[in-house]
Motif scaffolding. Sequence first.
Motif, mmCIF file in Angstrom:
data_model
loop_
_atom_site.group_PDB
_atom_site.id
_atom_site.type_symbol
_atom_site.label_atom_id
_atom_site.label_comp_id
_atom_site.label_asym_id
_atom_site.label_seq_id
_atom_site.Cartn_x
_atom_site.Cartn_y
_atom_site.Cartn_z
ATOM 1 N N THR A 80 0.661 -1.343 -0.003
ATOM 2 C CA THR A 80 -0.105 -0.033 0.051
ATOM 3 C C THR A 80 0.872 1.205 -0.070
ATOM 4 N N LEU A 81 1.823 1.187 0.821
ATOM 5 C CA LEU A 81 2.830 2.284 0.856
ATOM 6 C C LEU A 81 3.336 2.644 -0.582
ATOM 7 N N ALA A 82 3.902 1.694 -1.464
ATOM 8 C CA ALA A 82 4.339 1.716 -2.685
ATOM 9 C C ALA A 82 3.105 2.526 -3.536
ATOM 10 N N HIS A 83 2.104 2.032 -3.332
ATOM 11 C CA HIS A 83 0.801 2.440 -4.224
ATOM 12 C C HIS A 83 0.482 3.870 -3.963
ATOM 13 N N ASP A 84 0.471 4.257 -2.624
ATOM 14 C CA ASP A 84 0.127 5.674 -1.965
ATOM 15 C C ASP A 84 1.138 6.769 -2.558
ATOM 16 N N VAL A 85 2.511 6.364 -2.414
ATOM 17 C CA VAL A 85 3.438 7.138 -2.724
ATOM 18 C C VAL A 85 3.658 7.123 -4.283
ATOM 19 N N PRO A 134 1.097 10.447 -5.946
ATOM 20 C CA PRO A 134 1.337 11.667 -5.931
ATOM 21 C C PRO A 134 2.712 11.921 -6.517
ATOM 22 N N LEU A 135 3.669 10.922 -6.571
ATOM 23 C CA LEU A 135 4.902 11.263 -7.312
ATOM 24 C C LEU A 135 4.761 11.291 -8.688
ATOM 25 N N ALA A 165 1.880 12.497 -10.239
ATOM 26 C CA ALA A 165 1.721 13.975 -10.279
ATOM 27 C C ALA A 165 2.711 14.951 -10.376
ATOM 28 N N VAL A 166 3.316 14.828 -9.100
ATOM 29 C CA VAL A 166 4.685 15.802 -9.345
ATOM 30 C C VAL A 166 5.491 15.655 -10.430
ATOM 31 N N GLN A 167 5.771 14.517 -10.831
ATOM 32 C CA GLN A 167 6.625 14.181 -12.053
ATOM 33 C C GLN A 167 6.053 15.080 -13.274
ATOM 34 N N GLY A 168 4.719 14.712 -13.450
ATOM 35 C CA GLY A 168 3.951 15.281 -14.460
ATOM 36 C C GLY A 168 4.199 16.952 -14.545
ATOM 37 N N ALA A 208 1.608 20.276 -7.264
ATOM 38 C CA ALA A 208 2.713 19.633 -7.022
ATOM 39 C C ALA A 208 3.285 19.458 -5.648
ATOM 40 N N LEU A 209 2.877 20.788 -5.077
ATOM 41 C CA LEU A 209 3.230 21.102 -3.501
ATOM 42 C C LEU A 209 2.311 20.238 -2.836
ATOM 43 N N ARG A 210 0.880 20.249 -3.266
ATOM 44 C CA ARG A 210 -0.353 19.383 -2.660
ATOM 45 C C ARG A 210 0.155 17.904 -2.308
ATOM 46 N N GLN A 211 0.785 17.577 -3.590
ATOM 47 C CA GLN A 211 1.000 16.231 -3.719
ATOM 48 C C GLN A 211 2.234 15.899 -2.598
ATOM 49 N N VAL A 212 3.326 16.667 -2.772
ATOM 50 C CA VAL A 212 4.324 16.773 -1.803
ATOM 51 C C VAL A 212 3.882 16.543 0.063
#
Length: 389
Positions: A183-188, A191-192, A194-197, A220-224
Amino acid sequence: MWRRTGFDGSVGAARAAAGLFLLAGVLAVLGIAQPNSRARDLLLVAGADFCITAAAWWVPWQRLHPRATVALGVAGLAVLAFSTWAFGGTAAGTGPFFVLLFAWVGLHHPPWIAYALAPLTATAYVAPLVVTHQPPEVVGSAVVFVPVVTAVAVLIAGRVRQWREARAEVAAAERWRASLMLTLAHDVRSPLTAVQGALELLDDDADLPPAQRARLTAAALRQVARIARLASGLLDVGRVEDGALRLDLRPVPVRAAAQDAVSLTPQADAVIDVEAGLTVTADPDRLEQMLVNLIGNAVRHGAAPICVGASVHASTLSIRVRDHGPGVPAAAVGALFSRYGGSGGDSVGLGLWIVRELARAHGGDLTYEPADPGACFVITLPTGGQPKG
């Protein structure tokens, strides 16, 4: 479940009994070579032991009641009684096998089986002594012997139970760890991505209008921040267990907290029914974390629409998160809030356990209510904010 196999199931118990009676049969055969041996009686004992060995090995115990193997112990007591009688009431040769038999009982059965077998054991031990006219002090040895062998079985059964509980706890912890990592891999990853995009767009197009650039940067800041909250939540697991969780209590607008939680939950089709201006004294990050977890569970396990409501009764605020899915199976309700109750699949998140612990840290609680249809989880918090001491 009845039909377990392996060391701690009926098949394992039968296999161990087969080894025990095979040993007894072989020793009886070897005893025939001794001077002044009673060959005929020893052959009868060996034959009985080998018959029990065959039954223990070949009977399909996994198809029977898990306590059916107790019949092997009863048969063993009968053989021991005959052996004691056949050899003139001499219990010295059969005593060790009484102990071994009860050790087997303790390894593979609960303590009450040993207690239930105690009267039959006393009969199997005393009757041959009485029939062969042994002195009273020999017959009276049963007063010590039977409680001792029973105690052996009970003590072994207690240790085995502790071992099984420890093994089950380790297995549950391993399942929870594996699920948490998935789940951690999925949840991270989400957002990563989205930030990359956002960063790629900003890098590829230097002529983006300021307004669009600001939107990308804000996204990007929201996802971070989402990743940071996830990391903080993982740390909270250890803090809760150590009693070191600290709350930053302040007035929190409940409707805004619910809206933020919905916006942070992918694919959440939620209806927010919270009165404007309703506030509660809470740690805003922890409240958001609780709501994100409950809404995320509703998305994964329930069905739309997801309803988030709140109401105040006396000095208690109730926040309800309800979905319209199949609900929680009755058999699973008891384990909902346990440490590993959310294990399984790829969506354990931080689980209902951490949500309940965070609510309790505020002086409240988390409860489950069946809905028709769906499931409803209710966070109760004191409106004045009274953290657990």
